[in-house]
Motif scaffolding. Structure first.
Motif, PDB file in Angstrom:
ATOM      1  N   GLY A 148       0.811  -1.210   0.000  1.00 18.13           N
ATOM      2  CA  GLY A 148       0.000   0.000   0.000  1.00 18.13           C
ATOM      3  C   GLY A 148       0.844   1.260   0.000  1.00 18.13           C
ATOM      4  N   TYR A 149       0.154   2.396  -0.098  1.00 21.17           N
ATOM      5  CA  TYR A 149       0.813   3.699  -0.143  1.00 21.17           C
ATOM      6  C   TYR A 149       0.343   4.620   0.984  1.00 21.17           C
ATOM      7  N   ASP A 150      -0.648   4.163   1.739  1.00 27.01           N
ATOM      8  CA  ASP A 150      -1.159   4.919   2.875  1.00 27.01           C
ATOM      9  C   ASP A 150      -1.983   3.956   3.722  1.00 27.01           C
ATOM     10  N   LEU A 151      -2.581   4.472   4.801  1.00 27.13           N
ATOM     11  CA  LEU A 151      -3.336   3.606   5.694  1.00 27.13           C
ATOM     12  C   LEU A 151      -4.512   2.946   4.974  1.00 27.13           C
ATOM     13  N   ALA A 152      -5.236   3.723   4.168  1.00 27.12           N
ATOM     14  CA  ALA A 152      -6.422   3.182   3.503  1.00 27.12           C
ATOM     15  C   ALA A 152      -6.061   2.038   2.556  1.00 27.12           C
ATOM     16  N   SER A 153      -5.048   2.237   1.708  1.00 24.66           N
ATOM     17  CA  SER A 153      -4.667   1.187   0.754  1.00 24.66           C
ATOM     18  C   SER A 153      -4.042  -0.006   1.468  1.00 24.66           C
ATOM     19  N   SER A 154      -3.319   0.253   2.564  1.00 24.42           N
ATOM     20  CA  SER A 154      -2.739  -0.838   3.344  1.00 24.42           C
ATOM     21  C   SER A 154      -3.839  -1.694   3.961  1.00 24.42           C
ATOM     22  N   ASP A 225       8.630   7.224  -8.071  1.00 26.30           N
ATOM     23  CA  ASP A 225       8.013   8.539  -8.233  1.00 26.30           C
ATOM     24  C   ASP A 225       6.615   8.588  -7.623  1.00 26.30           C
ATOM     25  N   GLY A 226       5.979   7.446  -7.483  1.00 26.45           N
ATOM     26  CA  GLY A 226       4.686   7.414  -6.817  1.00 26.45           C
ATOM     27  C   GLY A 226       4.789   7.229  -5.317  1.00 26.45           C
ATOM     28  N   ALA A 227       5.988   6.917  -4.842  1.00 21.42           N
ATOM     29  CA  ALA A 227       6.170   6.636  -3.416  1.00 21.42           C
ATOM     30  C   ALA A 227       6.926   7.751  -2.719  1.00 21.42           C
ATOM     31  N   VAL A 439       1.930  -2.388  11.020  1.00 25.63           N
ATOM     32  CA  VAL A 439       1.860  -1.718   9.721  1.00 25.63           C
ATOM     33  C   VAL A 439       0.886  -0.542   9.773  1.00 25.63           C
ATOM     34  N   GLU A 440      -0.276  -0.765  10.361  1.00 28.28           N
ATOM     35  CA  GLU A 440      -1.299   0.268  10.343  1.00 28.28           C
ATOM     36  C   GLU A 440      -0.946   1.426  11.277  1.00 28.28           C
ATOM     37  N   ALA A 441      -0.276   1.144  12.390  1.00 28.78           N
ATOM     38  CA  ALA A 441       0.181   2.232  13.259  1.00 28.78           C
ATOM     39  C   ALA A 441       1.264   3.059  12.572  1.00 28.78           C
ATOM     40  N   GLN A 442       2.141   2.394  11.813  1.00 31.46           N
ATOM     41  CA  GLN A 442       3.165   3.119  11.051  1.00 31.46           C
ATOM     42  C   GLN A 442       2.509   4.049  10.032  1.00 31.46           C
ATOM     43  N   TRP A 445       0.954   7.280  11.339  1.00 29.30           N
ATOM     44  CA  TRP A 445       1.934   8.336  11.618  1.00 29.30           C
ATOM     45  C   TRP A 445       2.432   8.970  10.318  1.00 29.30           C
ATOM     46  N   ILE A 446       2.715   8.136   9.326  1.00 27.70           N
ATOM     47  CA  ILE A 446       3.216   8.619   8.037  1.00 27.70           C
ATOM     48  C   ILE A 446       2.174   9.491   7.340  1.00 27.70           C
ATOM     49  N   ASP A 447       0.923   9.063   7.355  1.00 29.73           N
ATOM     50  CA  ASP A 447      -0.133   9.814   6.672  1.00 29.73           C
ATOM     51  C   ASP A 447      -0.295  11.211   7.257  1.00 29.73           C
ATOM     52  N   ALA A 448      -0.142  11.345   8.574  1.00 25.09           N
ATOM     53  CA  ALA A 448      -0.269  12.665   9.201  1.00 25.09           C
ATOM     54  C   ALA A 448       0.807  13.620   8.692  1.00 25.09           C
ATOM     55  N   ILE A 449       1.998  13.090   8.451  1.00 22.13           N
ATOM     56  CA  ILE A 449       3.082  13.929   7.918  1.00 22.13           C
ATOM     57  C   ILE A 449       2.755  14.361   6.492  1.00 22.13           C
ATOM     58  N   ARG A 450       2.311  13.439   5.679  1.00 27.56           N
ATOM     59  CA  ARG A 450       1.977  13.780   4.291  1.00 27.56           C
ATOM     60  C   ARG A 450       0.816  14.781   4.229  1.00 27.56           C
ATOM     61  N   GLU A 451      -0.150  14.619   5.131  1.00 26.56           N
ATOM     62  CA  GLU A 451      -1.255  15.578   5.176  1.00 26.56           C
ATOM     63  C   GLU A 451      -0.750  16.969   5.561  1.00 26.56           C
ATOM     64  N   GLY A 452       0.248  17.017   6.441  1.00 24.37           N
ATOM     65  CA  GLY A 452       0.853  18.299   6.815  1.00 24.37           C
ATOM     66  C   GLY A 452       1.589  18.935   5.658  1.00 24.37           C
ATOM     67  N   TRP A 453       2.280  18.126   4.859  1.00 24.61           N
ATOM     68  CA  TRP A 453       2.951  18.673   3.664  1.00 24.61           C
ATOM     69  C   TRP A 453       1.929  19.290   2.719  1.00 24.61           C
ATOM     70  N   LYS A 454       0.831  18.572   2.532  1.00 20.89           N
ATOM     71  CA  LYS A 454      -0.200  19.056   1.629  1.00 20.89           C
ATOM     72  C   LYS A 454      -0.870  20.323   2.165  1.00 20.89           C
ATOM     73  N   ALA A 455      -1.195  20.330   3.448  1.00 25.66           N
ATOM     74  CA  ALA A 455      -1.874  21.483   4.049  1.00 25.66           C
ATOM     75  C   ALA A 455      -1.018  22.739   3.984  1.00 25.66           C
ATOM     76  N   ASN A 456       0.302  22.565   4.076  1.00 21.47           N
ATOM     77  CA  ASN A 456       1.216  23.706   4.071  1.00 21.47           C
ATOM     78  C   ASN A 456       1.842  23.940   2.699  1.00 21.47           C
ATOM     79  N   ASP A 457       1.377  23.176   1.689  1.00 19.75           N
ATOM     80  CA  ASP A 457       1.891  23.300   0.322  1.00 19.75           C
ATOM     81  C   ASP A 457       3.414  23.225   0.297  1.00 19.75           C
ATOM     82  N   MET A 458       3.957  22.248   1.046  1.00 18.87           N
ATOM     83  CA  MET A 458       5.408  22.077   1.101  1.00 18.87           C
ATOM     84  C   MET A 458       5.915  21.366  -0.150  1.00 18.87           C
ATOM     85  N   LYS A 459       6.927  21.940  -0.774  1.00 16.29           N
ATOM     86  CA  LYS A 459       7.567  21.358  -1.947  1.00 16.29           C
ATOM     87  C   LYS A 459       9.009  20.998  -1.581  1.00 16.29           C
TER      88      LYS A 459
END
Length: 487
Positions: A148-154, A225-227, A439-442, A445-459
Motif C-alpha cells: 500500500g501507499y497509505d493507511l487506507a490502501s494498506s 516517483d509514486g512513493a 503496519v497500520e500504526a506506522q 503516523w506517516i499519513d499525518a506527515i503527508r497531510e501536513g505537507w499538503k496542508a502547508n503546500d510544502m515542496k
C-alpha cells in the motif's frame, strides 16, 4: 519456537530483479548448507514464458552473476537446480491459477508462498490462489513490500489477504529485519546489563537514524516517483529501527512478545498536527552534481519530466511514553548522498559535573554508533586522557571502543538477509516479520506527515547530488543544539 517446515515453496516474480539478486542466491545458499527441508520443491511463476529447463537455465545465469566465487560449487548448483520448476502465469486470469496449482502439486505437506507483486494485483492474486486451493490450512504467505501507499490502501490489501489467510499464516517482509546487525540491536540492549540503566530519557539526549544511498532512480522510476523517500524508506525500514531502539524489554525471545513491544512503540509515536509538520520535517530533491567523483543527473532529468516527489526526508519524531519522554528521534534518508550508510547514533547526556573544567579538560558526551551497512560495527565513543605530564592542563580526547562484527566473526559467513527470512517463512517462524497492527500504526503516523505537507503546500527543496540534503535539514537539528553524525 516450534518449527513446522513446509514441503513446497512458490515464488511469485521469479524472473524479476529481486529474484535474480537475492531470492535465488539465498535459496541456493540454504540448499548448499543443507538447511532446506529434504525434498523441498521450488516453483517459480511470472509472466515469462519459461518451461522447467528454461527457468533452470535462467536461475543458473543468476547464480553465476550474483553468487560470490567462493560459494560456487558445481555439484551444489546442480542439486539446487533440480529443485526448481516453473509455471507461466497471467496474474489477472483466474483460470491460470488452476494450472499453477497442478504444477505445484500436492500441498498436504505444506506450502509457503513468497508474493512480490504490484499492490493493484493483490486482490486478483489472492482470489486466484484461493479459488485454486492454494490458500488452505497448510499454506502460509510471505508478502514483499510495498503493501500500500497509505493507511487506507494498506488496510485494503490486508483485508484482501485476510479473506484467504489468517494473521498467523501471513508473513509481512521487511528485509532490514533479516540483517544480522539489526538483530544485534536486541542482543546489545537486552544482553548487556550496563546499557539498560541509561537507555531512557534520563541517560539519552537524542537518537539519530540515517539511511543514505548514493544511487539515484536506477530502474525503480515507476514505483519510486509514486512513493518518495517517506513511503519507501521511513514507513518501512527506519520505523522498524526506531521500534528496536525504543521498545521495552520483552520477557522472552518470543514472536508475540517481541511484536507486542514493537507495536507499542508505533502507537506511542507522537502524531504531528498539520501546523507542526513544517517545523519537524524537511523534504528535498536532488539536482545534478557529483557522487564519488562521477557527474550525475538531477532527479527530474533522470525521470524525464518535472516532479515534486521527495528523494530526501528528515524528520524530528518523539515517542511519547515514560522511557522516552522529551528525547528527539532525528530520522533522515535520501538518494544521491555522499556515502551509502545505514546507521544509528545514540547521543548520551553529558556528565552532570566536570571535575576537569578547571584544568582545561573538555568533555564530549558519549555516543554509541551502530553501523548496519556497508560495514557492520558497534562503536562507543568515550573520553580518555591524552598521555603527558599535564603541566599546561589536562587534555582529554574522544576515543572509540570498536566492535567490528566483520572482524570478530571473521570465520563465520555473513548471511544475506533474505536467507534468514526465506528460511523462517519455510519453517513458520514469524518473529522477524511485521504484524498488521504494526503496519497500520506506522501508516497512521506517516499519513499525518503527508497531510501536513499538503496542508502547508510544502515542496521539496533542492540539494546537489553528493551532499547531505537541503540546508534546512541541518537547521532541523541545530535548533536543538544537535549536529547530524556525518563522519
Amino acid at each position: 519456537m516450534q518449527r513446522n517446515p513446509v514441503g513446497k515453496l512458490l515464488l511469485f516474480g521469479a524472473t524479476g530483479d529481486l529474484a535474480q539478486r537475492m531470492l535465488l542466491p539465498s535459496l541456493y545458499n540454504l540448499h548448499a548448507d543443507k538447511l532446506l527441508p529434504e525434498g523441498l520443491t521450488i516453483t517459480g511463476t511470472a509472466r515469462a514464458d519459461h518451461d522447467d529447463e528454461g527457468f533452470r537455465a535462467f536461475a543458473k545465469e543468476a547464480l553465476d552473476e550474483f553468487l560470490p566465487r567462493d560459494r560456487k560449487d558445481a555439484a551444489a548448483i546442480d542439486g539446487f537446480l533440480k529443485r526448481l520448476q516453473f509455471q507461466s502465469l497471467d496474474a489477472t486470469d483466474i483460470d491460470h491459477y488452476n494450472v499453477l496449482a497442478e504444477k505445484v502439486g500436492d500441498i498436504s505437506g505444506g506450502l509457503a508462498i513468497f508474493l512480490s507483486t504490484a499492490p493493484s494485483l493483490f486482490e486478483q492474486v489472492i482470489q486466484g490462489l484461493d479459488s485454486a486451493g492454494l490458500a488452505g490450512e497448510t499454506v502460509r504467505i510471505g508478502l514483499e513490500k510495498p503493501l500500500g501507499y497509505d493507511l487506507a490502501s494498506s488496510r485494503e490489501i490486508n483485508d484482501t489477504v485476510a479473506t484467504a489467510f489468517p494473521e498467523e499464516r501471513i508473513f509481512r517482509i521487511d528485509h532490514y529485519l533479516g540483517k544480522e546487525t539489526v538483530q544485534n540491536i536486541m542482543a546489545l540492549r537486552f544482553g548487556n546489563s550496563f546499557f539498560e540503566p541509561v537507555w531512557n530519557a534520563q541517560g539519552i539526549d537524542n537518537v539519530q537514524i540515517t539511511v543514505s544511498e548514493t544511487v539515484g532512480l536506477e530502474d525503480r522510476a515507476s514505483y519510486y516517483d509514486g512513493a518518495g523517500a517517506l513511503r519507501d524508506m521511513v514507513a518501512n525500514h527506519i520505523l522498524q529501527l526506531v521500534a528496536l531502539i525504543a521498545m521495552e524489554p520483552p520477557a522472552r525471545y518470543d514472536v508475540t512478545e517481541i511484536r507486542d513491544e514493537k507495536a507499542k512503540v508505533f502507537r506511542s509515536l507522537r502524531q504531528l498536527k498539520p501546523e507542526e509538520v513544517p517545523q519537524n520535517s524537511v523534504i528535498g530533491q536532488y539536482t545534478g552534481g557529483a557522487v564519488k567523483g562521477e557527474i550525475v543527473k538531477g532527479y527530474d532529468e533522470e525521470l524525464g519530466r518535472d516532479s515534486n516527489t521527495e528523494t530526501f526526508v528528515a524528520l524530528k519524531a518523539h515517542v511519547d511514553n515514560w522511557r522516552w519522554q522529551g528525547v528527539p528521534f532525528y530520522l533522515r534518508t535520501g538518494k544521491r548522498m555522499p556515502t551509502r550508510r545505514s546507521e544509528i547514533a545514540i547521543q548520551f547526556k553529558p556528565v552532570p559535573h566536570s571535575m576537569f573544567s578547571g584544568r582545561g579538560g573538555l568533555l564530549q558526551p558519549n555516543m554509541l554508533i551502530i553501523r548496519l551497512q556497508p560495514e557492520e560495527y558497534i562503536q562507543l565513543l568515550v573520553m580518555a586522557k591524552e598521555p603527558g605530564l599535564d603541566r599546561e592542563g589536562i587534555r582529554l580526547r574522544e576515543v572509540p571502543l570498536n566492535l567490528s562484527l566483520d572482524a570478530e566473526f571473521a570465520g563465520t559467513r555473513r548471511r544475506i538477509a533474505y536467507e534468514r527470512l526465506l528460511l523462517d517463512l519455510i519453517e513458520g517462524d514469524q518473529t522477524l516479520f511485521v504484524r498488521r497492527d504494526e503496519v497500520e500504526a506506522q501508516w497512521t503516523w506517516i499519513d499525518a506527515i503527508r497531510e501536513g505537507w499538503k496542508a502547508n503546500d510544502m515542496k521539496p527543496k533542492h540539494y546537489s547530488a553528493g551532499t547531505w540534503g537541503p540546508a534546512a535539514s541541518i537547521a532541523l537539528t541545530e535548533r536543538d543544539g544537535v549536529s547530524w553524525q556525518d563522519d
